[in-house]
Every structure is written in structure tokens, then in C-alpha cells.
Design a protein around this motif. Structure first.
Motif, PDB file in Angstrom:
ATOM      1  N   SER A 101      -2.008  -7.215   9.752  1.00 10.39           N
ATOM      2  CA  SER A 101      -3.526  -6.507  10.414  1.00 10.39           C
ATOM      3  C   SER A 101      -3.729  -5.214   9.178  1.00 10.39           C
ATOM      4  O   SER A 101      -3.759  -4.872   7.883  1.00 10.39           O
ATOM      5  CB  SER A 101      -2.686  -5.524  11.482  1.00 10.39           C
ATOM      6  N   PRO A 102      -5.117  -5.493   9.673  1.00 13.19           N
ATOM      7  CA  PRO A 102      -6.514  -4.856   8.676  1.00 13.19           C
ATOM      8  C   PRO A 102      -5.863  -3.632   8.492  1.00 13.19           C
ATOM      9  O   PRO A 102      -4.987  -3.168   9.122  1.00 13.19           O
ATOM     10  CB  PRO A 102      -7.108  -4.663   9.158  1.00 13.19           C
ATOM     11  N   ALA A 103      -5.513  -2.709   7.473  1.00 14.36           N
ATOM     12  CA  ALA A 103      -5.099  -1.639   7.167  1.00 14.36           C
ATOM     13  C   ALA A 103      -5.750  -1.208   6.130  1.00 14.36           C
ATOM     14  O   ALA A 103      -6.277  -0.939   4.582  1.00 14.36           O
ATOM     15  CB  ALA A 103      -3.553  -1.125   6.413  1.00 14.36           C
ATOM     16  N   ASP A 104      -5.788   0.902   5.766  1.00 14.22           N
ATOM     17  CA  ASP A 104      -6.347   1.324   4.269  1.00 14.22           C
ATOM     18  C   ASP A 104      -5.899   1.207   2.933  1.00 14.22           C
ATOM     19  O   ASP A 104      -4.463   0.627   3.729  1.00 14.22           O
ATOM     20  CB  ASP A 104      -5.942   2.444   4.523  1.00 14.22           C
ATOM     21  N   GLY A 105      -6.083   0.186   2.343  1.00 17.76           N
ATOM     22  CA  GLY A 105      -6.026  -0.234   1.280  1.00 17.76           C
ATOM     23  C   GLY A 105      -5.646  -1.525   1.725  1.00 17.76           C
ATOM     24  O   GLY A 105      -5.273  -1.879   0.039  1.00 17.76           O
ATOM     25  N   GLY A 106      -6.206  -2.471   1.887  1.00 18.63           N
ATOM     26  CA  GLY A 106      -6.485  -3.575   2.005  1.00 18.63           C
ATOM     27  C   GLY A 106      -5.460  -4.537   3.614  1.00 18.63           C
ATOM     28  O   GLY A 106      -5.765  -4.195   4.502  1.00 18.63           O
ATOM     29  N   ILE A 107      -3.880  -5.240   2.962  1.00 18.23           N
ATOM     30  CA  ILE A 107      -3.607  -6.000   4.899  1.00 18.23           C
ATOM     31  C   ILE A 107      -2.299  -4.898   4.877  1.00 18.23           C
ATOM     32  O   ILE A 107      -1.607  -5.012   3.791  1.00 18.23           O
ATOM     33  CB  ILE A 107      -3.743  -7.239   4.278  1.00 18.23           C
ATOM     34  N   ALA A 108      -1.690  -4.929   5.538  1.00 16.35           N
ATOM     35  CA  ALA A 108      -0.269  -4.190   5.957  1.00 16.35           C
ATOM     36  C   ALA A 108       0.187  -5.815   7.297  1.00 16.35           C
ATOM     37  O   ALA A 108      -0.079  -5.978   7.512  1.00 16.35           O
ATOM     38  CB  ALA A 108      -0.284  -3.535   7.108  1.00 16.35           C
ATOM     39  N   VAL A 109       1.304  -5.744   6.045  1.00 16.42           N
ATOM     40  CA  VAL A 109       2.013  -7.242   6.466  1.00 16.42           C
ATOM     41  C   VAL A 109       3.946  -6.035   7.332  1.00 16.42           C
ATOM     42  O   VAL A 109       4.122  -5.469   6.697  1.00 16.42           O
ATOM     43  CB  VAL A 109       2.496  -8.070   5.283  1.00 16.42           C
ATOM     44  N   ASP A 110       3.581  -6.564   8.660  1.00 18.64           N
ATOM     45  CA  ASP A 110       5.266  -6.412   9.149  1.00 18.64           C
ATOM     46  C   ASP A 110       5.872  -7.608   8.821  1.00 18.64           C
ATOM     47  O   ASP A 110       5.817  -8.795   9.317  1.00 18.64           O
ATOM     48  CB  ASP A 110       4.958  -6.300  10.912  1.00 18.64           C
ATOM     49  N   MET A 111       7.318  -6.733   7.567  1.00 20.75           N
ATOM     50  CA  MET A 111       7.680  -8.257   6.741  1.00 20.75           C
ATOM     51  C   MET A 111       9.065  -8.686   7.648  1.00 20.75           C
ATOM     52  O   MET A 111      10.070  -8.979   7.296  1.00 20.75           O
ATOM     53  CB  MET A 111       8.129  -7.362   5.421  1.00 20.75           C
ATOM     54  N   GLY A 112       9.381  -7.623   8.793  1.00 20.49           N
ATOM     55  CA  GLY A 112      10.519  -7.956   9.790  1.00 20.49           C
ATOM     56  C   GLY A 112      11.946  -6.865   8.901  1.00 20.49           C
ATOM     57  O   GLY A 112      11.723  -5.674   8.508  1.00 20.49           O
ATOM     58  N   ILE A 249      10.400  -3.800   8.078  1.00 17.28           N
ATOM     59  CA  ILE A 249       9.871  -3.216   6.621  1.00 17.28           C
ATOM     60  C   ILE A 249       8.095  -3.773   6.548  1.00 17.28           C
ATOM     61  O   ILE A 249       7.904  -4.752   7.253  1.00 17.28           O
ATOM     62  CB  ILE A 249      10.568  -4.040   5.787  1.00 17.28           C
ATOM     63  N   ARG A 250       7.045  -2.536   6.202  1.00 14.62           N
ATOM     64  CA  ARG A 250       6.171  -2.369   6.352  1.00 14.62           C
ATOM     65  C   ARG A 250       5.596  -2.511   4.902  1.00 14.62           C
ATOM     66  O   ARG A 250       6.021  -1.496   3.615  1.00 14.62           O
ATOM     67  CB  ARG A 250       5.322  -1.284   7.144  1.00 14.62           C
ATOM     68  N   MET A 251       4.485  -3.282   4.864  1.00 18.85           N
ATOM     69  CA  MET A 251       3.884  -3.678   3.091  1.00 18.85           C
ATOM     70  C   MET A 251       1.924  -3.381   3.292  1.00 18.85           C
ATOM     71  O   MET A 251       1.510  -4.130   3.586  1.00 18.85           O
ATOM     72  CB  MET A 251       4.418  -4.949   2.664  1.00 18.85           C
ATOM     73  N   THR A 252       1.952  -2.875   2.466  1.00 13.50           N
ATOM     74  CA  THR A 252       0.511  -2.435   2.658  1.00 13.50           C
ATOM     75  C   THR A 252       0.137  -3.027   0.659  1.00 13.50           C
ATOM     76  O   THR A 252       0.845  -1.766  -0.254  1.00 13.50           O
ATOM     77  CB  THR A 252      -0.122  -1.163   3.189  1.00 13.50           C
ATOM     78  N   GLY A 253      -1.146  -3.402   1.067  1.00 14.09           N
ATOM     79  CA  GLY A 253      -1.595  -3.796   0.075  1.00 14.09           C
ATOM     80  C   GLY A 253      -3.015  -4.603  -0.287  1.00 14.09           C
ATOM     81  O   GLY A 253      -3.394  -5.672   0.851  1.00 14.09           O
ATOM     82  N   PRO A 254      -3.399  -4.488  -1.534  1.00 13.70           N
ATOM     83  CA  PRO A 254      -4.981  -5.383  -1.321  1.00 13.70           C
ATOM     84  C   PRO A 254      -4.707  -6.849  -1.464  1.00 13.70           C
ATOM     85  O   PRO A 254      -3.483  -7.092  -2.281  1.00 13.70           O
ATOM     86  CB  PRO A 254      -5.203  -4.849  -2.332  1.00 13.70           C
ATOM     87  N   ALA A 255      -5.982  -7.734  -1.557  1.00 14.46           N
ATOM     88  CA  ALA A 255      -5.458  -9.715  -1.787  1.00 14.46           C
ATOM     89  C   ALA A 255      -7.431  -9.462  -1.440  1.00 14.46           C
ATOM     90  O   ALA A 255      -8.074  -8.580  -0.758  1.00 14.46           O
ATOM     91  CB  ALA A 255      -5.145 -10.282  -0.687  1.00 14.46           C
TER      92      ALA A 255
END
Length: 272
Positions: A101-112, A249-255
């Protein structure tokens, strides 16, 4: 037939993205993936990403390392695909379903949910994965985590001083890891900050590894070294990793997208 591709990267971890949902793509083999990934005679990348239709999610993502081997998950590639998709999505992978999902700082990924049992890493035989009674020279007592793919994490005084380019391949191919393993060397800077370098399975030293950042953060949290929300600094930049109250786990960062182009499959040993 010329095949369109998109070149992308997440913190310098770079990808060739092929979308088989909207275009004809030649059958992907280890040889073709490795040829396209070659930085001298191909397009060049750490991983090749193939998008396909899915019956259980919005689409399916397959990931091939630079050596041509297909792997279960890649956090940076997932963020890149999230940017390309441009909206929230559920993505089917060999490592399980991921959500972006879009998020501040890029894209957030629910990694499970991370997995810790020895046979879930997997290891060759039963062992405590919290503090493993094994060593490779000065690297000892690592922790192991599966976050869709297998990781072993060593906490060291200075990750930059470590000869990870020498020790990484030895550990990756150790018989203890029947599916090989990603090797992480981390230095805990503070309760909210980790510095990390990664020897990535099938790739080598990489500027960033999203699943490595997740596994390392979870390993440090599990040992009580950091809080449940941390910044992980890799050579290519920073990722934010959170271990939620629900255990996910939630990972947020740019791409970002680098460029687009086309290639002729016949150049790489296939006529499509």
C-alpha cells in the motif's frame, strides 16, 4: 518479437520487471533469467521479477536471482512492484501472500508473520534458532528467521569491518542450510537503529535487501536488543521495520523506476 521491460530499484537493489499479464513473455528459465541479469552482456540486475495473473490475489510475482535461481520473496522487489502498480494490492508469491500500500516514505509492505522453527528456516537438523550454537571464524551464535525466505543474522561490533564478501558465500553454501541462506551482518547502533550489510543468496553483496532488513530487525527484537519499530540502514539507504502487535512485519521504504526498454529474446538463447 521484442519484449518490453521496466528497470527499477529499491535503495540500489535493482530489478528487471516483466509483466506477463499484458504482454507476451518467453517462458522463464534459469538460463534466460541469468542471461538478462548479466551486467556485461544483458540488461543487468540483482533480481528479475515476472508478474503473472493470480487466482488467489490481485497478481502473482515470481522472483529470479542473478544466478537464475527462483526464490520465494524479495522485499525491495515487492516495493518496486507496488510503485509500478500504483495502488494497494495483494500479491501472490512462493513465500506466501504479501500486501502493499502507498505510505509516507514510499511503499509499505505487510511481509506476514516471521517463522522461527528449525524446519521452517529450514536447517538440516534440529537446533535452537534464537542463539544457534555454530560459528564461522569470528561470526558465531547467529539467529535464524524465515520471512518468506531463509536468513541467518550475526550481530557484530562493526559490520563495515567484516569480510562479508569472503565469509558470505561460505555460510550461504554450508550444508546446515539445505536451501542455502541469506547472510546478514548487523551492528546495533541504538534501541531504534541498526546498520546492516547482506550477502544475498544467489546474488552476493547487495546495496539493500528488504527481507534481510526484516529478518535482522525481527532477530534483534527477539533478543531484546531494539524496540519493535526500528530504522535499518543499508549501504543503499534506510528502511523502517515494525513488528506489529498482531505479530506481522511491516516494511516501509522507497522504490523508483530507472528506465524502460525492450529486448530480443533470440539474443539470449530463445526465440520466444
Amino acid at each position: 518479437m521484442r519484449v518490453p521491460f521496466v528497470k527499477m530499484h529499491g535503495l540500489g537493489n535493482d530489478f528487471i520487471v516483466l509483466d506477463a499479464r499484458v504482454q507476451d513473455v518467453p517462458p522463464m528459465t534459469a538460463a534466460l533469467a541469468a542471461a538478462l541479469a548479466d551486467r556485461h552482456t544483458g540488461i543487468g540486475c540483482d533480481q528479475l521479477v515476472l508478474l503473472e495473473p493470480s487466482t488467489s490475489a490481485d497478481f502473482r510475482m515470481r522472483i529470479f536471482n542473478a544466478d537464475g535461481g527462483e526464490v520465494e520473496a524479495c522485499g525491495n522487489a515487492t516495493r518496486a512492484v507496488g510503485v509500478l502498480h500504483g495502488a494497494a494490492a495483494r500479491i501472490e508469491t512462493l513465500g506466501g501472500e504479501l500486501q502493499v500500500s502507498p505510505a509516507d516514505g514510499g511503499i509499505a509492505v505487510d511481509m506476514g508473520v516471521p517463522r522461527f522453527e528449525w524446519d521452517q528456516i529450514p536447517l538440516a537438523y534440529p537446533m535452537d534458532t534464537h542463539t544457534m550454537p555454530v560459528a564461522w571464524e569470528e561470526l558465531d551464535q547467529p539467529t535464524a528467521v524465515n520471512v518468506g525466505n531463509p536468513h541467518v543474522i550475526f550481530f557484530v561490533p562493526d559490520t563495515d569491518a567484516l569480510e562479508l564478501d569472503r565469509l558470505g558465500p561460505e555460510i550461504e553454501h554450508d550444508p546446515l542450510f539445505p536451501q542455502r541462506v541469506n547472510v546478514n551482518a548487523a551492528t546495533v547502533v541504538s534501541r531504534t537503529h541498526i546498520r546492516l550489510r547482506v550477502w544475498e543468496r544467489g546474488v552476493g553483496l547487495t546495496r539493500a535487501c528488504g527481507t534481510g532488513a526484516c529478518a535482522t530487525a525481527i532477530g534483534a527484537m527477539r533478543r531484546g536488543l531494539v524496540e519493535r519499530s526500528v530504522t535499518v540502514s543499508l549501504p543503499g539507504g534506510d528502511l523502517r521495520i515494525d513488528w506489529t502487535d498482531e505479530g506481522r512485519i511491516r516494511m516501509t521504504g522507497p522504490a523508483v523506476e530507472s528506465f524502460r526498454g525492450t529486448f530480443d529474446p533470440a539474443t539470449y538463447g530463445t526465440d520466444g
